[in-house]
Write a protein that holds these residues in place. Structure first.
Motif, PDB file in Angstrom:
ATOM      1  N   ALA A  92      -2.607  14.064 -11.964  1.00 37.77           N
ATOM      2  CA  ALA A  92      -3.234  14.761 -11.009  1.00 37.77           C
ATOM      3  C   ALA A  92      -5.049  15.293 -10.779  1.00 37.77           C
ATOM      4  O   ALA A  92      -5.640  15.242  -9.252  1.00 37.77           O
ATOM      5  N   LYS A  93      -5.235  15.617 -11.676  1.00 36.26           N
ATOM      6  CA  LYS A  93      -6.119  15.900 -11.804  1.00 36.26           C
ATOM      7  C   LYS A  93      -7.531  15.353 -11.620  1.00 36.26           C
ATOM      8  O   LYS A  93      -8.115  15.086 -10.659  1.00 36.26           O
ATOM      9  N   ILE A  94      -6.843  13.669 -12.245  1.00 38.59           N
ATOM     10  CA  ILE A  94      -8.188  12.932 -11.869  1.00 38.59           C
ATOM     11  C   ILE A  94      -8.560  12.568 -10.281  1.00 38.59           C
ATOM     12  O   ILE A  94      -9.256  12.107  -9.484  1.00 38.59           O
ATOM     13  N   VAL A  95      -6.376  12.351 -10.012  1.00 38.68           N
ATOM     14  CA  VAL A  95      -6.613  11.501  -8.585  1.00 38.68           C
ATOM     15  C   VAL A  95      -6.719  12.988  -7.579  1.00 38.68           C
ATOM     16  O   VAL A  95      -7.964  12.509  -6.603  1.00 38.68           O
ATOM     17  N   GLN A  96      -6.525  13.841  -7.598  1.00 35.92           N
ATOM     18  CA  GLN A  96      -6.736  14.760  -6.078  1.00 35.92           C
ATOM     19  C   GLN A  96      -7.791  15.708  -7.017  1.00 35.92           C
ATOM     20  O   GLN A  96      -8.612  16.911  -5.744  1.00 35.92           O
ATOM     21  N   GLY A  97      -8.397  15.816  -7.472  1.00 33.98           N
ATOM     22  CA  GLY A  97      -9.057  17.381  -8.327  1.00 33.98           C
ATOM     23  C   GLY A  97      -8.657  18.631  -8.639  1.00 33.98           C
ATOM     24  O   GLY A  97      -7.506  18.861  -9.044  1.00 33.98           O
ATOM     25  N   GLN A  98      -9.687  19.319  -8.632  1.00 32.83           N
ATOM     26  CA  GLN A  98      -8.469  20.789  -8.774  1.00 32.83           C
ATOM     27  C   GLN A  98      -9.218  22.124  -8.087  1.00 32.83           C
ATOM     28  O   GLN A  98     -10.486  21.347  -7.198  1.00 32.83           O
ATOM     29  N   LYS A  99      -8.917  23.121  -7.882  1.00 38.35           N
ATOM     30  CA  LYS A  99      -9.408  23.714  -6.378  1.00 38.35           C
ATOM     31  C   LYS A  99     -10.533  24.269  -7.488  1.00 38.35           C
ATOM     32  O   LYS A  99     -10.253  24.287  -8.524  1.00 38.35           O
ATOM     33  N   ILE A 100     -11.665  25.190  -6.749  1.00 41.16           N
ATOM     34  CA  ILE A 100     -12.793  25.470  -7.521  1.00 41.16           C
ATOM     35  C   ILE A 100     -12.990  27.331  -6.518  1.00 41.16           C
ATOM     36  O   ILE A 100     -12.915  26.675  -5.415  1.00 41.16           O
ATOM     37  N   LEU A 101     -13.357  28.080  -7.422  1.00 38.35           N
ATOM     38  CA  LEU A 101     -13.118  28.996  -7.035  1.00 38.35           C
ATOM     39  C   LEU A 101     -14.773  29.042  -6.420  1.00 38.35           C
ATOM     40  O   LEU A 101     -15.586  28.773  -6.770  1.00 38.35           O
ATOM     41  N   ILE A 158       0.984  -1.226   0.164  1.00 34.97           N
ATOM     42  CA  ILE A 158      -0.276   0.071  -0.083  1.00 34.97           C
ATOM     43  C   ILE A 158       0.832   1.344  -0.102  1.00 34.97           C
ATOM     44  O   ILE A 158       0.698   2.191  -0.682  1.00 34.97           O
ATOM     45  N   VAL A 159       1.995   1.254   0.869  1.00 43.47           N
ATOM     46  CA  VAL A 159       2.986   2.773   1.250  1.00 43.47           C
ATOM     47  C   VAL A 159       4.036   2.552  -0.427  1.00 43.47           C
ATOM     48  O   VAL A 159       3.655   3.879  -0.304  1.00 43.47           O
ATOM     49  N   LEU A 160       4.014   1.006  -1.182  1.00 43.18           N
ATOM     50  CA  LEU A 160       4.866   2.113  -2.435  1.00 43.18           C
ATOM     51  C   LEU A 160       3.815   1.983  -3.740  1.00 43.18           C
ATOM     52  O   LEU A 160       4.236   2.803  -4.234  1.00 43.18           O
ATOM     53  N   LEU A 161       2.614   1.979  -3.144  1.00 38.89           N
ATOM     54  CA  LEU A 161       1.431   1.770  -4.040  1.00 38.89           C
ATOM     55  C   LEU A 161       1.245   3.666  -4.378  1.00 38.89           C
ATOM     56  O   LEU A 161       1.473   4.467  -5.375  1.00 38.89           O
ATOM     57  N   HIS A 162       1.353   4.207  -2.671  1.00 32.26           N
ATOM     58  CA  HIS A 162       0.468   5.474  -2.388  1.00 32.26           C
ATOM     59  C   HIS A 162       2.492   6.364  -3.304  1.00 32.26           C
ATOM     60  O   HIS A 162       1.880   7.665  -3.674  1.00 32.26           O
ATOM     61  N   ARG A 163       3.408   5.757  -2.745  1.00 36.18           N
ATOM     62  CA  ARG A 163       4.370   6.520  -3.592  1.00 36.18           C
ATOM     63  C   ARG A 163       4.577   6.698  -4.994  1.00 36.18           C
ATOM     64  O   ARG A 163       5.232   7.881  -5.812  1.00 36.18           O
ATOM     65  N   TRP A 164       4.039   5.646  -5.815  1.00 40.71           N
ATOM     66  CA  TRP A 164       4.671   5.360  -7.332  1.00 40.71           C
ATOM     67  C   TRP A 164       3.318   6.496  -7.853  1.00 40.71           C
ATOM     68  O   TRP A 164       3.828   7.204  -8.602  1.00 40.71           O
ATOM     69  N   ILE A 165       1.843   6.882  -7.537  1.00 42.13           N
ATOM     70  CA  ILE A 165       0.599   7.540  -7.416  1.00 42.13           C
ATOM     71  C   ILE A 165       1.218   8.570  -6.888  1.00 42.13           C
ATOM     72  O   ILE A 165       1.047   9.225  -8.160  1.00 42.13           O
ATOM     73  N   SER A 166       2.061   8.901  -6.305  1.00 46.33           N
ATOM     74  CA  SER A 166       2.219  10.145  -5.715  1.00 46.33           C
ATOM     75  C   SER A 166       3.306  10.743  -7.127  1.00 46.33           C
ATOM     76  O   SER A 166       3.215  11.865  -7.280  1.00 46.33           O
ATOM     77  N   TRP A 167       3.851   9.585  -7.706  1.00 41.54           N
ATOM     78  CA  TRP A 167       5.333  10.392  -8.419  1.00 41.54           C
ATOM     79  C   TRP A 167       4.686   9.918  -9.514  1.00 41.54           C
ATOM     80  O   TRP A 167       4.897  11.444 -10.385  1.00 41.54           O
ATOM     81  N   LEU A 168       3.132   9.644  -9.887  1.00 42.32           N
ATOM     82  CA  LEU A 168       2.993   9.179 -11.664  1.00 42.32           C
ATOM     83  C   LEU A 168       1.940  10.863 -11.078  1.00 42.32           C
ATOM     84  O   LEU A 168       2.339  11.896 -12.267  1.00 42.32           O
ATOM     85  N   ILE A 169       1.493  11.492 -10.080  1.00 45.38           N
ATOM     86  CA  ILE A 169       0.929  13.148 -10.132  1.00 45.38           C
ATOM     87  C   ILE A 169       1.997  14.482  -9.959  1.00 45.38           C
ATOM     88  O   ILE A 169       1.608  15.319 -10.571  1.00 45.38           O
ATOM     89  N   THR A 170       3.503  13.790  -9.858  1.00 45.29           N
ATOM     90  CA  THR A 170       3.619  15.053 -10.032  1.00 45.29           C
ATOM     91  C   THR A 170       4.604  15.101 -11.249  1.00 45.29           C
ATOM     92  O   THR A 170       4.868  16.049 -11.939  1.00 45.29           O
ATOM     93  N   SER A 171       4.285  14.233 -11.949  1.00 44.87           N
ATOM     94  CA  SER A 171       5.145  13.588 -13.279  1.00 44.87           C
ATOM     95  C   SER A 171       3.650  14.297 -14.113  1.00 44.87           C
ATOM     96  O   SER A 171       4.094  14.356 -15.419  1.00 44.87           O
ATOM     97  N   ASN A 172       3.307  14.242 -13.959  1.00 43.63           N
ATOM     98  CA  ASN A 172       1.813  14.267 -15.179  1.00 43.63           C
ATOM     99  C   ASN A 172       0.036  14.716 -14.544  1.00 43.63           C
ATOM    100  O   ASN A 172      -0.268  14.319 -13.744  1.00 43.63           O
ATOM    101  N   ASP A 173       0.111  16.663 -15.419  1.00 45.70           N
ATOM    102  CA  ASP A 173      -0.237  17.335 -14.718  1.00 45.70           C
ATOM    103  C   ASP A 173      -2.582  16.036 -14.611  1.00 45.70           C
ATOM    104  O   ASP A 173      -3.274  16.526 -14.299  1.00 45.70           O
ATOM    105  N   SER A 174      -2.501  15.950 -15.934  1.00 45.53           N
ATOM    106  CA  SER A 174      -3.517  14.802 -16.237  1.00 45.53           C
ATOM    107  C   SER A 174      -4.548  13.839 -15.022  1.00 45.53           C
ATOM    108  O   SER A 174      -5.561  14.205 -14.686  1.00 45.53           O
TER     109      SER A 174
END
Length: 163
Positions: free
Chosen positions: A98-107, A80-96
């Motif tokens: 990041a938007k799917i996993v984390q969403g976007q800020k809302i005004l 689970i920890v390694l999966l979290h780390r891998w997805i975190s790395w993907l988020i830093t590498s790819n904005d698309s």
């Protein structure tokens, strides 16, 4: 082997001291797993980070109470920890991603007006937003606020107007 069974017990037959010994060992294992996971897992508090908190707690607790064999619990925690780390790395590498996993800020507020459509989308009412503004900006004077967002982490933030 008999000594380990005396110290840590066997599933279903644990006494208080054996559960405590398991708890001590799992405390240090959890510390290692959290260090492997990285600082973001307990700092940013986005959806991905909340998942690791909930899952690690649920998984590791099973080893403390003896509901599941010890080694599979630790290995599952590591996966689970390694999966979290891998997805975190993907988020830093790819904005698309990041938007799917984390969403976007809302005004939520701009130009002196609450954006009702976005407030409903974020499942917030005016008092929720005002509470966050009073806490973070220390004011209720909306004329001093330029914009208000709900961030990807769920935190409500405000941008002050330039004086």
């Amino acid at each position: 082997m008999d000594t380990l069974v005396k110290i840590f017990g066997q599933a279903g037959e644990l006494n208080t001291i054996q559960m405590s010994c398991r708890g001590v060992v799992l405390f240090f294992i959890a510390l290692v797993l959290i260090r492997i996971s990285g600082r973001r897992s307990f700092g940013i508090r986005g959806p991905l980070d909340n998942i690791i908190t909930i899952l690690l707690g649920a998984i590791l607790s099973r080893a403390v109470v003896g509901a599941t064999p010890f080694v599979p619990v630790v290995v599952t925690g590591l996966v689970i920890v390694l999966l979290h780390r891998w997805i975190s790395w993907l988020i830093t590498s790819n904005d698309s991603i990041a938007k799917i996993v984390q969403g976007q800020k809302i005004l939520l507020y701009q130009d002196g007006e609450f954006i009702e459509r976005n407030m409903k989308r974020a499942l917030l009412n005016h008092e929720d937003v005002m509470h966050a503004i009073r806490r973070s900006v220390l004011t209720e004077d909306m004329s001093r606020i330029s914009k208000i967002y709900i961030e990807r982490s769920g935190e409500i933030t405000a941008v002050k107007k330039d004086d």
